[in-house]
Design an enzyme around this catalytic site. Structure first.
Site, mmCIF file in Angstrom:
data_model
loop_
_atom_site.group_PDB
_atom_site.id
_atom_site.type_symbol
_atom_site.label_atom_id
_atom_site.label_comp_id
_atom_site.label_asym_id
_atom_site.label_seq_id
_atom_site.Cartn_x
_atom_site.Cartn_y
_atom_site.Cartn_z
ATOM 1 N N ARG A 216 0.873 -1.211 0.130
ATOM 2 C CA ARG A 216 -0.028 -0.044 0.054
ATOM 3 C C ARG A 216 0.799 1.205 -0.137
ATOM 4 O O ARG A 216 2.049 1.190 0.052
ATOM 5 C CB ARG A 216 -0.879 0.262 1.440
ATOM 6 N N ILE A 218 3.252 4.418 -0.208
ATOM 7 C CA ILE A 218 4.099 4.756 -1.085
ATOM 8 C C ILE A 218 4.790 3.677 -1.772
ATOM 9 O O ILE A 218 4.950 3.511 -2.896
ATOM 10 C CB ILE A 218 5.061 5.800 -0.314
ATOM 11 N N ASP A 260 8.834 -10.746 6.680
ATOM 12 C CA ASP A 260 8.807 -9.635 7.649
ATOM 13 C C ASP A 260 10.627 -9.447 7.349
ATOM 14 O O ASP A 260 11.260 -10.138 7.620
ATOM 15 C CB ASP A 260 8.667 -10.150 9.159
ATOM 16 N N ASN A 287 11.351 0.551 1.152
ATOM 17 C CA ASN A 287 10.553 1.585 1.442
ATOM 18 C C ASN A 287 9.831 1.170 2.693
ATOM 19 O O ASN A 287 9.346 2.221 3.514
ATOM 20 C CB ASN A 287 9.549 1.485 0.228
ATOM 21 N N ALA A 288 9.764 0.006 3.123
ATOM 22 C CA ALA A 288 8.997 -0.432 4.425
ATOM 23 C C ALA A 288 9.374 0.459 5.706
ATOM 24 O O ALA A 288 10.611 0.506 5.878
ATOM 25 C CB ALA A 288 9.255 -1.895 4.563
ATOM 26 N N LEU A 296 9.689 11.351 23.912
ATOM 27 C CA LEU A 296 10.837 10.796 24.487
ATOM 28 C C LEU A 296 10.459 10.411 26.052
ATOM 29 O O LEU A 296 10.700 9.395 26.502
ATOM 30 C CB LEU A 296 12.075 11.210 24.282
ATOM 31 N N TYR A 352 11.581 7.210 15.542
ATOM 32 C CA TYR A 352 11.491 7.345 14.020
ATOM 33 C C TYR A 352 12.513 8.408 13.083
ATOM 34 O O TYR A 352 13.250 7.762 12.299
ATOM 35 C CB TYR A 352 10.110 8.002 13.802
ATOM 36 N N LYS A 356 15.613 7.217 10.522
ATOM 37 C CA LYS A 356 15.637 7.902 9.453
ATOM 38 C C LYS A 356 16.815 8.552 9.182
ATOM 39 O O LYS A 356 17.438 8.707 8.080
ATOM 40 C CB LYS A 356 14.394 8.772 9.381
ATOM 41 N N THR A 387 -1.134 9.893 2.359
ATOM 42 C CA THR A 387 -1.200 8.430 2.610
ATOM 43 C C THR A 387 -1.981 8.207 3.975
ATOM 44 O O THR A 387 -2.399 9.073 4.430
ATOM 45 C CB THR A 387 0.046 7.812 2.549
HETATM 46 P P1 NAI Z 1 2.462 2.803 5.166
HETATM 47 O O1 NAI Z 1 2.214 2.436 6.376
HETATM 48 O O2 NAI Z 1 1.020 3.160 4.245
HETATM 49 O O3 NAI Z 1 2.839 1.523 4.356
HETATM 50 C C1 NAI Z 1 4.136 0.889 5.091
HETATM 51 C C2 NAI Z 1 4.167 -0.430 4.369
HETATM 52 O O4 NAI Z 1 5.372 -1.307 4.930
HETATM 53 C C3 NAI Z 1 3.064 -1.423 4.796
HETATM 54 O O5 NAI Z 1 2.520 -2.046 3.737
HETATM 55 C C4 NAI Z 1 3.465 -2.260 5.987
HETATM 56 O O6 NAI Z 1 2.833 -3.497 5.767
HETATM 57 C C5 NAI Z 1 4.868 -2.533 5.310
HETATM 58 N N1 NAI Z 1 5.640 -2.968 6.656
HETATM 59 C C6 NAI Z 1 5.784 -2.588 7.735
HETATM 60 N N2 NAI Z 1 6.650 -3.427 8.498
HETATM 61 C C7 NAI Z 1 7.127 -4.258 7.634
HETATM 62 C C8 NAI Z 1 8.294 -5.419 7.606
HETATM 63 N N3 NAI Z 1 8.767 -5.578 8.995
HETATM 64 N N4 NAI Z 1 8.290 -6.033 6.777
HETATM 65 C C9 NAI Z 1 7.716 -5.872 5.435
HETATM 66 N N5 NAI Z 1 6.921 -4.838 5.253
HETATM 67 C C10 NAI Z 1 6.598 -4.202 6.354
HETATM 68 O O7 NAI Z 1 3.350 3.729 5.031
HETATM 69 P P2 NAI Z 1 3.731 5.002 3.854
HETATM 70 O O8 NAI Z 1 3.138 6.296 4.330
HETATM 71 O O9 NAI Z 1 3.435 4.421 2.539
HETATM 72 O O10 NAI Z 1 5.470 5.333 4.054
HETATM 73 C C11 NAI Z 1 6.450 4.426 3.228
HETATM 74 C C12 NAI Z 1 7.631 4.734 3.683
HETATM 75 O O11 NAI Z 1 7.482 6.374 3.746
HETATM 76 C C13 NAI Z 1 7.832 4.568 5.110
HETATM 77 O O12 NAI Z 1 9.514 4.397 5.230
HETATM 78 C C14 NAI Z 1 8.024 5.931 5.707
HETATM 79 O O13 NAI Z 1 8.611 6.031 6.914
HETATM 80 C C15 NAI Z 1 8.512 6.741 4.961
HETATM 81 N N6 NAI Z 1 7.693 8.294 4.729
HETATM 82 C C16 NAI Z 1 6.246 8.382 4.715
HETATM 83 C C17 NAI Z 1 6.018 9.757 4.814
HETATM 84 C C18 NAI Z 1 4.225 10.158 4.605
HETATM 85 O O14 NAI Z 1 4.109 11.290 4.742
HETATM 86 N N7 NAI Z 1 3.375 9.035 4.289
HETATM 87 C C19 NAI Z 1 6.786 10.774 4.924
HETATM 88 C C20 NAI Z 1 8.217 10.702 5.276
HETATM 89 C C21 NAI Z 1 8.627 9.375 5.092
#
Ligand code: NAI
Length: 446
Positions: A216, A218, A260, A287-288, A296, A352, A356, A387
């Site tokens: 899902r 990004i 995972d 990306n995950a 804190l 976080y 990062k 998102t």
């Molecule tokens: P999301 O929560 O919608 O999707 C993250 C995906 O990673 C999910 O499908 C989840 O099941 C998977 N995931 C989580 N833990 C996992 C694991 N241990 N093994 C395999 N898959 C795993 O998050 P989103 O918003 O799509 O973010 C994607 C990336 O972008 C992340 O690294 C997030 O930190 C980063 N990010 C997002 C921002 C935003 O505004 N949404 C801003 C800055 C960075």
């Protein structure tokens, strides 16, 4: 997640009300669609150096409408200011003011690009001052632009020409709708490595790519964009997200790997999956990621550790396995997703931001290791992206987060994906160890 406010102010009545009340007026950004021209309107290349001449000649060979001098009142697509030989701060005035004279003619979704050299390589304090001056200038100018126009800068290391593959790949990216949400940023091209794109519409043709967290958000957008650009996709996510993962994998004609990434053998499992089906792996997109926000003072061990494990420790382990493998040797590319929180800091996100920030450190330190195999590793740092993660932020905070950038709106998952596709391309080979923000020039923090 839709931005209802942005939708309203782009209609007749809403636009007038917002204007009268001095409210933000986010423009509809020029985003890339396959087949669309790189940019509409002439490109003015300012600067009198051989680097400027060569860049203008190269852009002409792309069939673009290139000018060395602006014609007053003609709507422009872009202004490129080549400042590659400035020796003293006084040298900035002439080319910069020449560009200033055409700023009012820059069309909606227009582009400003500066091309200069890093202050860190300067021969004298005066040269360093002139070069660092470009940084302040560009970042300020980007904040003055309107109507979805953006400004970004290219920094060329000493052995890199304005027409080196990495420099041209970056110019193409910044001109195009692929960089819609990248604003006020600098990108260093550190070597002349990389190859001109064989097919600009399908720059990833023939490449095997893995993206984690692809079920899902990004991650799914990255899978779609890399597939559109020609890559063969392997999609990874946790077993609990298996159904969504299978849907996205079907859509992009790729394969799904339920895994995972925090497992000790995750790197091995990813390699086995890719090698069994495709014989090798070329592009790894980390990306995950997860958030477990708390001040804190209220942080517990489980929140802290889980974020560190998923967001950075897993990436380090997987990279180690990939770099040791003979199946990750064909111009390998790694692109990691960091966050502006890891650069500027964010209240409630110490865990976080530590993870990062860790991604940024990991990317910089891994760059020479992967360069030894002819590859590159870079990170993108998204700001506020629309998102499910940001939809969970309470309304008032969300409104502040999404408006506090030069483009006055949140980015789309596709904006992050386009930047990753660019960094993963063969042409971007000379860009290594970089962190590129996709944040609309977020005004928060550093
Ligand atoms: P999301 O929560 O919608 O999707 C993250 C995906 O990673 C999910 O499908 C989840 O099941 C998977 N995931 C989580 N833990 C996992 C694991 N241990 N093994 C395999 N898959 C795993 O998050 P989103 O918003 O799509 O973010 C994607 C990336 O972008 C992340 O690294 C997030 O930190 C980063 N990010 C997002 C921002 C935003 O505004 N949404 C801003 C800055 C960075």
């Amino acid at each position: 997640m839709t931005d209802t406010y942005a939708h309203l102010v782009n209609q007749g009545l809403g636009r007038n009300v917002a204007k009268r009340l001095g409210l933000p007026q986010p423009a509809v950004l020029r985003r890339y669609r396959p087949g669309q021209p790189l940019i509409t309107g002439p490109i003015v290349v300012q600067g009198n150096t051989p680097g400027a001449d060569n860049l203008a000649a190269e852009l002409l060979s792309w069939d673009l409408d290139v000018r060395r001098h602006a014609v007053p009142k003609e709507k422009l697509g872009a202004i490129i200011v080549v400042l590659d030989d400035v020796a003293r701060p006084e040298d900035l005035g002439k080319p910069v003011l020449a560009a200033a004279a055409s700023l009012r003619d820059l069309g909606p979704g227009g582009r400003i690009i500066t091309v200069s050299r890093p202050a860190s390589d300067a021969a004298t304090p005066a040269q360093a001052a002139a070069r660092q001056g470009v940084d302040g200038l560009l970042r300020s100018l980007a904040k003055e632009l309107r109507a979805g126009a953006t400004g970004n800068g290219l920094l060329l290391a000493p052995n890199v020409e304005t027409t080196s593959p990495g420099a041209l790949a970056a110019v193409r990216f910044f001109l195009s709708g692929r960089s819609a949400f990248v604003d006020g940023q600098f990108l260093t091209v550190s070597t002349a490595a990389g190859e001109p794109p064989r097919n600009v519409e399908k720059p990833l043709e023939g490449r095997i790519a893995v993206v984690t967290g692809a079920a899902r958000g990004i991650g799914a957008a990255i899978a779609r964009t890399l597939h559109r650009d020609g890559a063969t996709m392997v999609l990874v996510d946790i077993p609990a997200a298996g159904d969504h993962l299978a849907e996205v994998a079907n859509e992009v004609k790729g394969t799904a790997l339920q895994l995972d990434i925090t497992r000790d053998d995750a790197g091995q499992r990813i390699l086995e999956h890719a090698v069994q089906r495709h014989g090798r792996l070329d592009i790894m997109v980390h990306n995950a990621g997860i958030t477990r926000d708390k001040l804190l003072a209220n942080m517990d061990e489980s929140r802290w550790n889980s974020v560190i494990q998923v967001n950075i420790a897993a990436q380090l382990r997987i990279n180690e396995a990939l770099l040791a493998s003979e199946h990750f040797r064909s111009s390998p590319r790694i692109v990691s997703v960091a966050s502006t929180s890891g650069i500027a800091g964010n209240r409630g996100q110490t865990n976080y931001a530590a993870s990062k920030g860790g991604v940024v450190g990991m990317v910089r330190a891994t760059a020479p290791l992967i360069a030894a195999h002819g590859g590159s590793i870079n990170a993108v740092a998204p700001g506020f992206i629309e998102t499910e993660m940001t939809a969970r932020i309470p309304f008032a905070l969300r409104e502040v987060g999404r408006r506090l950038n030069s483009l006055q709106q949140g980015g789309q998952p596709a904006d992050v994906a386009e930047t990753i596709a660019f960094l993963a391309s063969d042409a971007a080979g000379g860009i290594n160890g970089e962190v590129l923000r996709v944040c609309g020039q977020n005004l928060v923090g550093a």
